[in-house]
Design a protein around this motif. Structure first.
Motif, mmCIF file in Angstrom:
data_model
loop_
_atom_site.group_PDB
_atom_site.id
_atom_site.type_symbol
_atom_site.label_atom_id
_atom_site.label_comp_id
_atom_site.label_asym_id
_atom_site.label_seq_id
_atom_site.Cartn_x
_atom_site.Cartn_y
_atom_site.Cartn_z
ATOM 1 N N VAL A 50 -4.179 0.944 -12.900
ATOM 2 C CA VAL A 50 -5.260 0.961 -11.905
ATOM 3 C C VAL A 50 -4.785 1.642 -10.622
ATOM 4 N N LEU A 51 -3.585 1.276 -10.192
ATOM 5 C CA LEU A 51 -3.055 1.838 -8.948
ATOM 6 C C LEU A 51 -2.892 3.354 -9.071
ATOM 7 N N ILE A 52 -2.312 3.791 -10.173
ATOM 8 C CA ILE A 52 -2.092 5.224 -10.369
ATOM 9 C C ILE A 52 -3.418 5.945 -10.519
ATOM 10 N N ALA A 53 -4.310 5.322 -11.291
ATOM 11 C CA ALA A 53 -5.619 5.942 -11.475
ATOM 12 C C ALA A 53 -6.328 6.091 -10.145
ATOM 13 N N SER A 54 -6.086 5.158 -9.240
ATOM 14 C CA SER A 54 -6.768 5.233 -7.955
ATOM 15 C C SER A 54 -6.276 6.439 -7.157
ATOM 16 N N ALA A 78 -7.815 9.481 -9.065
ATOM 17 C CA ALA A 78 -9.263 9.542 -8.881
ATOM 18 C C ALA A 78 -9.603 9.927 -7.454
ATOM 19 N N SER A 79 -8.824 9.373 -6.496
ATOM 20 C CA SER A 79 -9.140 9.666 -5.109
ATOM 21 C C SER A 79 -8.820 11.112 -4.782
ATOM 22 N N GLU A 138 -7.458 6.258 2.726
ATOM 23 C CA GLU A 138 -7.645 5.656 1.402
ATOM 24 C C GLU A 138 -6.619 6.196 0.408
ATOM 25 N N PRO A 168 -2.145 3.528 -1.725
ATOM 26 C CA PRO A 168 -1.217 3.193 -2.822
ATOM 27 C C PRO A 168 0.240 3.503 -2.471
ATOM 28 N N PHE A 186 2.554 9.138 -10.150
ATOM 29 C CA PHE A 186 1.722 9.245 -8.948
ATOM 30 C C PHE A 186 1.504 10.703 -8.543
#
Lengths: 432, 194
Positions: free
Chosen positions: B8-12, B15-16, B25, B29, B76
């Motif tokens: 989830v953290l990496i995807a965020s 995605a961001s 934002e 992370p 990341f």
């Protein structure tokens, strides 16, 4: 910043992230990659405080060995090569100067840390580097250059040679051969390891390689230090058969050569060599050397620098007369790297069989020198007639706009110069 | 659970990068592990406050290309653009430099480390106050466990480095010297450069 702001990163993850404290997320990220590394072994203090005086010298082997403890010296440090290539419209080509009758243009850009160049039979330009672990191939397609990555995951692949369709790539301690490379740029073959009997030292460990008129592969092994008594295996140029067999030493007393080539007529090996640091702002100078008796000559390191200065430490008990003198001096700390003889037909006759030398430019000197390409013309007996600038303009207000590393020749006789500071290659051709 | 959270953290981050997330934002992370005020509270994860932007850029570049393998950072960084690398480097470098965690726990080790730093001229490149410059990182008040891991990895070759400079400097040093150096550097207070 508050941890809940993480949730805004992407709405699709918002609900799952909302209640999660950042520290837990971090633990998760690290834990999931099994990186919760073993706790550091806290070694007990094994001895009482040594009380070493602050001015004690660094040990031999340190690149700072020999550096005086003065303010001026403390301001000097190696200059970084930025990892991201400079955008083509920001390249300094308008500030670069070539002699009347020549012009310079950007030939290719976007090649990270572009250093050693070799040209294939079909005109592909292969480019190695010291810091990005990849090898690139530049192809000319309808007047535009396309950059392809042909290898990655290599350790300082600075050494390249091209011979009979194969590309030889030297990492720090391994030499690989990629067969039939130009036909397979989009799907490079698995390389064959041909030689790895090399030291793994990082200091001066990156390689320049070349295949001589004797069909042997020449590989230098630099001194593993700024100034030290090198092991027998170091500070030399050696050669091997192309299958890796029959190693023999060609030249000794070589601190760190990052460029060599063979005279087109005499077939003698000439090489540049970088002198030691921290001795003085003005000495020693880099050397251009000529091998007239392979295997028998010693070029001075660590005893004698630039042919006439005994080292302040290792020179005691020796005389510079015991060693082969350089054919030419190339400036203090100027980092003379790539050198190539000119055999093309585009440049005027005065340049025929002349040596072009790329000087990367000094770091171990307050006022920067180098950052240019020199041309060295020879007399009939092979001695050096004249050394003069050919390509200049890379230094502005004592700052580098770019740093030349290597020289290569295109089939039409024009010159390529690589610049690892900008990740670019320039082309110099006749203007009329 | 941990693996899910990590994804989830990496995807965020990824995605961001694709969406129009604000810089704040996108940095969240990073700060989750490296610390929100420039000081990391996470074992073996470095503090990034006050690092020279060029050093940050080089490390992110190496993570992205897989040249510093074996850490979560490649995941990341792998999809970041060149502009992303510049943006993240500048923003993280602008965080305040870390302060030492307190007085040195072992004055003998601190003293040996200080003498070693002087002898090996660490300040020659890293600056006399160990604040770093250009491609050369800030060392003052960095986490001790991270410093020791970095020194050992440079020494062993596990971390080849962008340039061979650190491998060259550490060539003649033994492990006990690295332990002392890490203890000293972790407790050096930031001060104005002379």
């Amino acid at each position: 910043m508050k941890s809940h702001q993480l949730c805004r990163s992407s709405s699709s993850f918002r609900s799952r992230l909302r209640a999660v404290p950042t520290r837990l997320l971090c633990t998760a990220a690290l834990g999931a990659f099994a990186l919760a590394a073993p706790a550091i072994a806290q070694q007990p203090a094994s001895a009482p405080a040594a009380g070493a005086p602050a001015a004690q010298s660094p040990p031999p082997g340190s690149p700072l060995y020999g550096r005086p403890n003065t303010e001026g010296a403390a301001r000097l440090a190696p200059i970084p090569a930025p990892p991201l290539p400079t955008a083509v419209d920001k390249l300094p080509v308008a500030k670069l100067k070539v002699p009347d009758g020549f012009k310079i243009e950007v030939w290719a850009s976007g090649i990270p840390n572009a250093r050693t160049m070799r040209v294939g039979d079909n005109g592909t330009v292969f480019v190695g580097n010291r810091v990005v672990g990849k090898v690139f191939a530049v192809v000319d397609k309808d007047g535009k250059r396309e950059v392809k990555q042909i290898a990655e995951g290599l350790h300082r692949p600075n050494g390249l040679a091209y011979h009979k369709g194969a590309l030889y790539v030297a990492e720090l301690s391994k030499v690989w051969r990629f067969d039939d490379i130009e036909k397979n740029l989009d799907n490079p073959p698995k390389p064959t390891l041909i030689y790895d009997d090399l030291p793994k030292d990082e200091p001066h460990g990156w390689k320049f390689i070349g295949i001589g008129p004797d069909e042997k592969l020449y590989i230098p092994v630099g001194a593993p230090c700024n100034i030290c008594m090198p092991p027998e295996t170091h500070a030399q140029i050696r050669r091997i058969n192309l299958d890796g067999s029959s190693m023999e030493v060609v030249a000794r007393g070589v601190r760190n050569t990052v460029g060599f080539d063979w005279h087109p007529e005499t077939k003698e090996l000439w090489f540049t060599d970088n002198g030691r640091d921290w001795m003085s702002e003005d000495v020693p100078q880099e050397e251009l050397n000529r091998v007239t008796e392979p295997g028998k000559q010693h070029f001075g390191f660590p005893y004698c620098h630039q042919g006439n200065i005994a080292d302040v430490e290792f020179g005691w008990g020796k005389s510079c007369t015991e060693f082969t003198k350089p054919a030419a001096l190339l400036g203090p700390h100027a980092a003379a790297l790539g050198m190539r003889f000119y055999t093309g037909s585009m440049f005027p006759a005065e340049y025929r069989n002349a040596i072009f030398v790329a000087r990367h430019g000094s770091w171990n000197r307050t006022n920067r020198v180098g950052g240019d390409v020199l041309v060295v013309t020879l007399n009939g007996d092979g001695s050096v007639k004249e050394v003069k600038p050919f390509l200049t303009g890379f230094i502005e207000n004592n700052n580098y706009l770019g740093r030349p590393v290597d020289i290569a020749w295109l089939k039409d006789g024009s010159m390529l110069v690589s610049d690892d500071f900008n990740g670019a290659i320039y082309r110099i051709s006749r203007d009329k | 659970m941990l693996a899910v959270l990590a994804r989830v953290l990496i995807a965020s981050v990824v995605a961001s990068a694709a969406s129009a997330a604000t810089l704040e934002e996108r940095l969240a992370p990073c700060l989750a592990c490296h610390g929100e005020n420039g000081r990391s509270e996470t074992p073996e994860v470095p503090s990034l406050g006050g690092q020279p932007p060029m050093f940050m850029l080089i490390e992110l570049y190496q993570f992205r290309g897989g040249q510093r393998p074996g850490t979560v950072m490649t995941e990341f960084a792998k999809d970041l653009t060149d502009d992303d690398l510049r943006t993240f480097s500048d923003a993280l470098a602008a965080l305040p430099p870390p302060q030492p965690p307190g007085p040195p726990k072992d004055t003998a080790r601190y003293g040996r480390g200080e003498a070693l730093a002087a002898q090996h001229r660490c300040g020659s490149c890293h600056n006399p106050d160990f604040s770093g410059r250009e491609q050369i990182p800030r060392l003052a008040a960095q986490r001790e466990d991270y410093l020791l891991k970095a020194l050992r990895d440079y020494k062993s070759g596990a971390r080849p480095g962008y340039d061979p400079a650190m491998a060259q400097v550490l060539y003649p040093l033994d492990d006990s010297a690295l332990v002392d150096l890490a203890h000293f550097l972790a407790h050096v207070a930031p001060r104005a450069a002379p």
